[in-house]
Design an enzyme around this catalytic site. Sequence first.
Site, PDB file in Angstrom:
ATOM      1  N   TYR A 178     -12.695  -4.292  -0.884  1.00  0.00           N
ATOM      2  CA  TYR A 178     -11.269  -4.529  -0.624  1.00  0.00           C
ATOM      3  C   TYR A 178     -11.007  -5.967  -0.174  1.00  0.00           C
ATOM      4  O   TYR A 178     -10.077  -6.209   0.608  1.00  0.00           O
ATOM      5  CB  TYR A 178     -10.758  -3.546   0.433  1.00  0.00           C
ATOM      6  CG  TYR A 178     -10.424  -2.159  -0.111  1.00  0.00           C
ATOM      7  CD1 TYR A 178      -9.552  -1.987  -1.187  1.00  0.00           C
ATOM      8  CD2 TYR A 178     -10.950  -1.012   0.477  1.00  0.00           C
ATOM      9  CE1 TYR A 178      -9.231  -0.720  -1.663  1.00  0.00           C
ATOM     10  CE2 TYR A 178     -10.630   0.260   0.006  1.00  0.00           C
ATOM     11  CZ  TYR A 178      -9.758   0.392  -1.067  1.00  0.00           C
ATOM     12  OH  TYR A 178      -9.431   1.656  -1.538  1.00  0.00           O
TER      13      TYR A 178
ATOM     14  N   ARG B 116      -4.773   4.602 -13.220  1.00  0.00           N
ATOM     15  CA  ARG B 116      -3.820   4.341 -12.132  1.00  0.00           C
ATOM     16  C   ARG B 116      -2.626   5.297 -12.223  1.00  0.00           C
ATOM     17  O   ARG B 116      -2.140   5.804 -11.213  1.00  0.00           O
ATOM     18  CB  ARG B 116      -3.308   2.899 -12.199  1.00  0.00           C
ATOM     19  CG  ARG B 116      -4.362   1.846 -11.957  1.00  0.00           C
ATOM     20  CD  ARG B 116      -4.592   1.553 -10.501  1.00  0.00           C
ATOM     21  NE  ARG B 116      -3.472   0.899  -9.864  1.00  0.00           N
ATOM     22  CZ  ARG B 116      -3.507   0.459  -8.609  1.00  0.00           C
ATOM     23  NH1 ARG B 116      -4.619   0.605  -7.881  1.00  0.00           N
ATOM     24  NH2 ARG B 116      -2.470  -0.108  -8.057  1.00  0.00           N
TER      25      ARG B 116
ATOM     26  N   ASN C 137      -4.997   8.614   1.202  1.00  0.00           N
ATOM     27  CA  ASN C 137      -4.468   8.874  -0.153  1.00  0.00           C
ATOM     28  C   ASN C 137      -5.539   9.285  -1.175  1.00  0.00           C
ATOM     29  O   ASN C 137      -5.336   9.182  -2.382  1.00  0.00           O
ATOM     30  CB  ASN C 137      -3.600   7.711  -0.639  1.00  0.00           C
ATOM     31  CG  ASN C 137      -4.358   6.412  -0.749  1.00  0.00           C
ATOM     32  OD1 ASN C 137      -5.541   6.342  -0.428  1.00  0.00           O
ATOM     33  ND2 ASN C 137      -3.687   5.381  -1.206  1.00  0.00           N
TER      34      ASN C 137
ATOM     35  N   GLU D 274     -15.637  -4.272  -9.698  1.00  0.00           N
ATOM     36  CA  GLU D 274     -15.948  -3.084  -8.903  1.00  0.00           C
ATOM     37  C   GLU D 274     -17.120  -2.290  -9.490  1.00  0.00           C
ATOM     38  O   GLU D 274     -17.949  -1.762  -8.755  1.00  0.00           O
ATOM     39  CB  GLU D 274     -14.692  -2.206  -8.775  1.00  0.00           C
ATOM     40  CG  GLU D 274     -13.608  -2.863  -7.918  1.00  0.00           C
ATOM     41  CD  GLU D 274     -12.253  -2.171  -7.972  1.00  0.00           C
ATOM     42  OE1 GLU D 274     -11.339  -2.656  -7.283  1.00  0.00           O
ATOM     43  OE2 GLU D 274     -12.094  -1.155  -8.684  1.00  0.00           O
TER      44      GLU D 274
ATOM     45  N   HIS E 165      -9.218   6.150  -5.231  1.00  0.00           N
ATOM     46  CA  HIS E 165      -9.072   4.731  -5.571  1.00  0.00           C
ATOM     47  C   HIS E 165      -9.185   4.555  -7.073  1.00  0.00           C
ATOM     48  O   HIS E 165      -9.962   5.253  -7.721  1.00  0.00           O
ATOM     49  CB  HIS E 165     -10.172   3.896  -4.901  1.00  0.00           C
ATOM     50  CG  HIS E 165     -10.344   2.542  -5.531  1.00  0.00           C
ATOM     51  ND1 HIS E 165      -9.545   1.473  -5.196  1.00  0.00           N
ATOM     52  CD2 HIS E 165     -11.171   2.099  -6.503  1.00  0.00           C
ATOM     53  CE1 HIS E 165      -9.892   0.422  -5.943  1.00  0.00           C
ATOM     54  NE2 HIS E 165     -10.885   0.775  -6.740  1.00  0.00           N
TER      55      HIS E 165
ATOM     56  N   LYS F 242     -12.090   9.134  -2.181  1.00  0.00           N
ATOM     57  CA  LYS F 242     -12.287   8.589  -0.836  1.00  0.00           C
ATOM     58  C   LYS F 242     -12.812   9.690   0.098  1.00  0.00           C
ATOM     59  O   LYS F 242     -12.770  10.884  -0.246  1.00  0.00           O
ATOM     60  CB  LYS F 242     -10.961   7.999  -0.344  1.00  0.00           C
ATOM     61  CG  LYS F 242     -10.499   6.807  -1.196  1.00  0.00           C
ATOM     62  CD  LYS F 242      -9.165   6.248  -0.716  1.00  0.00           C
ATOM     63  CE  LYS F 242      -8.778   5.016  -1.527  1.00  0.00           C
ATOM     64  NZ  LYS F 242      -7.476   4.426  -1.061  1.00  0.00           N
TER      65      LYS F 242
HETATM   66  P1  GTP Z   1      -6.670   1.656  -4.083  1.00  0.00           P
HETATM   67  O1  GTP Z   1      -6.777   2.360  -5.388  1.00  0.00           O
HETATM   68  O2  GTP Z   1      -7.360   2.367  -2.963  1.00  0.00           O
HETATM   69  O3  GTP Z   1      -7.098   0.202  -4.204  1.00  0.00           O
HETATM   70  O4  GTP Z   1      -5.119   1.698  -3.720  1.00  0.00           O
HETATM   71  P2  GTP Z   1      -3.956   0.842  -4.401  1.00  0.00           P
HETATM   72  O5  GTP Z   1      -4.513  -0.128  -5.385  1.00  0.00           O
HETATM   73  O6  GTP Z   1      -2.941   1.808  -4.860  1.00  0.00           O
HETATM   74  O7  GTP Z   1      -3.362   0.054  -3.150  1.00  0.00           O
HETATM   75  P3  GTP Z   1      -3.935  -1.283  -2.463  1.00  0.00           P
HETATM   76  O8  GTP Z   1      -5.094  -1.817  -3.224  1.00  0.00           O
HETATM   77  O9  GTP Z   1      -2.795  -2.167  -2.213  1.00  0.00           O
HETATM   78  O10 GTP Z   1      -4.432  -0.719  -1.060  1.00  0.00           O
HETATM   79  C1  GTP Z   1      -5.724  -0.170  -0.922  1.00  0.00           C
HETATM   80  C2  GTP Z   1      -5.658   1.014   0.013  1.00  0.00           C
HETATM   81  O11 GTP Z   1      -5.313   0.553   1.309  1.00  0.00           O
HETATM   82  C3  GTP Z   1      -4.593   2.053  -0.312  1.00  0.00           C
HETATM   83  O12 GTP Z   1      -5.003   2.968  -1.288  1.00  0.00           O
HETATM   84  C4  GTP Z   1      -4.426   2.711   1.028  1.00  0.00           C
HETATM   85  O13 GTP Z   1      -5.505   3.632   1.292  1.00  0.00           O
HETATM   86  C5  GTP Z   1      -4.555   1.544   1.965  1.00  0.00           C
HETATM   87  N1  GTP Z   1      -3.231   0.988   2.270  1.00  0.00           N
HETATM   88  C6  GTP Z   1      -2.456   0.222   1.480  1.00  0.00           C
HETATM   89  N2  GTP Z   1      -1.294  -0.093   2.098  1.00  0.00           N
HETATM   90  C7  GTP Z   1      -1.363   0.510   3.299  1.00  0.00           C
HETATM   91  C8  GTP Z   1      -0.468   0.590   4.414  1.00  0.00           C
HETATM   92  O14 GTP Z   1       0.613   0.025   4.412  1.00  0.00           O
HETATM   93  N3  GTP Z   1      -0.888   1.321   5.506  1.00  0.00           N
HETATM   94  C9  GTP Z   1      -2.088   1.953   5.525  1.00  0.00           C
HETATM   95  N4  GTP Z   1      -2.443   2.645   6.614  1.00  0.00           N
HETATM   96  N5  GTP Z   1      -2.945   1.913   4.503  1.00  0.00           N
HETATM   97  C10 GTP Z   1      -2.584   1.209   3.409  1.00  0.00           C
HETATM   98 MG    MG Z   2      -6.088  -1.403  -4.987  1.00  0.00          MG
END
Ligand code: GTP
Ligand code: MG
Length: 149
Positions: free
Chosen positions: A49, A85, A112, A126, A115, A9
Site C-alpha cells: 500500500y 474491481r 471491506n 502486486e 482487495h 483481507k
Molecule cells: P484496495 O483494493 O484494498 O486497494 O481498495 P481500493 O483500491 O478500493 O481503495 P484504496 O486503494 O484507496 O484504499 C485501500 C484500502 O484502504 C481500502 O480498501 C480500505 O480498506 C482502506 N481505506 C481507504 N480509505 C479509507 C478510509 O477513509 N478510512 C479507512 N478506515 N480505511 C480506508
Molecule cells: Mg487500492
Amino acid sequence: KERTFIAVKPDGVMRGLVGTIIARFEQRGFKLVALKLVHAEPAFLEQHYADLKGKPFFPGLIKYMSSGPVAAMVWEGLDAVKTGRAMLGATNPLASAPGTIRGDFALVVGRNICHGSDSVESAEKEIKLWFPEGVVQYTHALNEWVNEV
Ligand code: GTP
Ligand code: MG
C-alpha cells in the site's frame, strides 16, 4: 490475456468468505493462476500500500491487514483488472452496489473484505510482490466456452 491481483483481507478470511469470493471469479469465467494464504508482516504491507503512505487511515490499514491471514490470488482473463474491481464494488461498502462482493458482504471501509489491483501496472507490481515465485500455466477447461477462440 490480462492478470489481476485479488486478495481476501483478514476479515474476509476470518468470516469464512474465501470460498464465496473465489466462486464469484470462477463463475464469471476467470482462470485462477496463483493462490496462497499469507500472514503478512507490516513492512510487507507498507510496500503493498506504498501509494497510501501519509493518509490518516494508513496505520490502521496496516494493522488491519496484518491482523490475520490474507488469501492472495491471481486471476487471468479478459479485462481482468477493470472487471475484478467492478466485481469487488466501491471502496466504501456503503456505496458498493448490491451484487458486488463488498455490496453484498461488507459495511465499513475499514473492513471491506477484499482487495483488487487498480490498474494493469499496479497488477504487475502486486503480482511480483506477492508471488515472486511466479504463477502457474495451464489450459483452463472452460476456455473455449467462456472466450471466443
Ligand atoms: P484496495 O483494493 O484494498 O486497494 O481498495 P481500493 O483500491 O478500493 O481503495 P484504496 O486503494 O484507496 O484504499 C485501500 C484500502 O484502504 C481500502 O480498501 C480500505 O480498506 C482502506 N481505506 C481507504 N480509505 C479509507 C478510509 O477513509 N478510512 C479507512 N478506515 N480505511 C480506508
Ligand atoms: Mg487500492
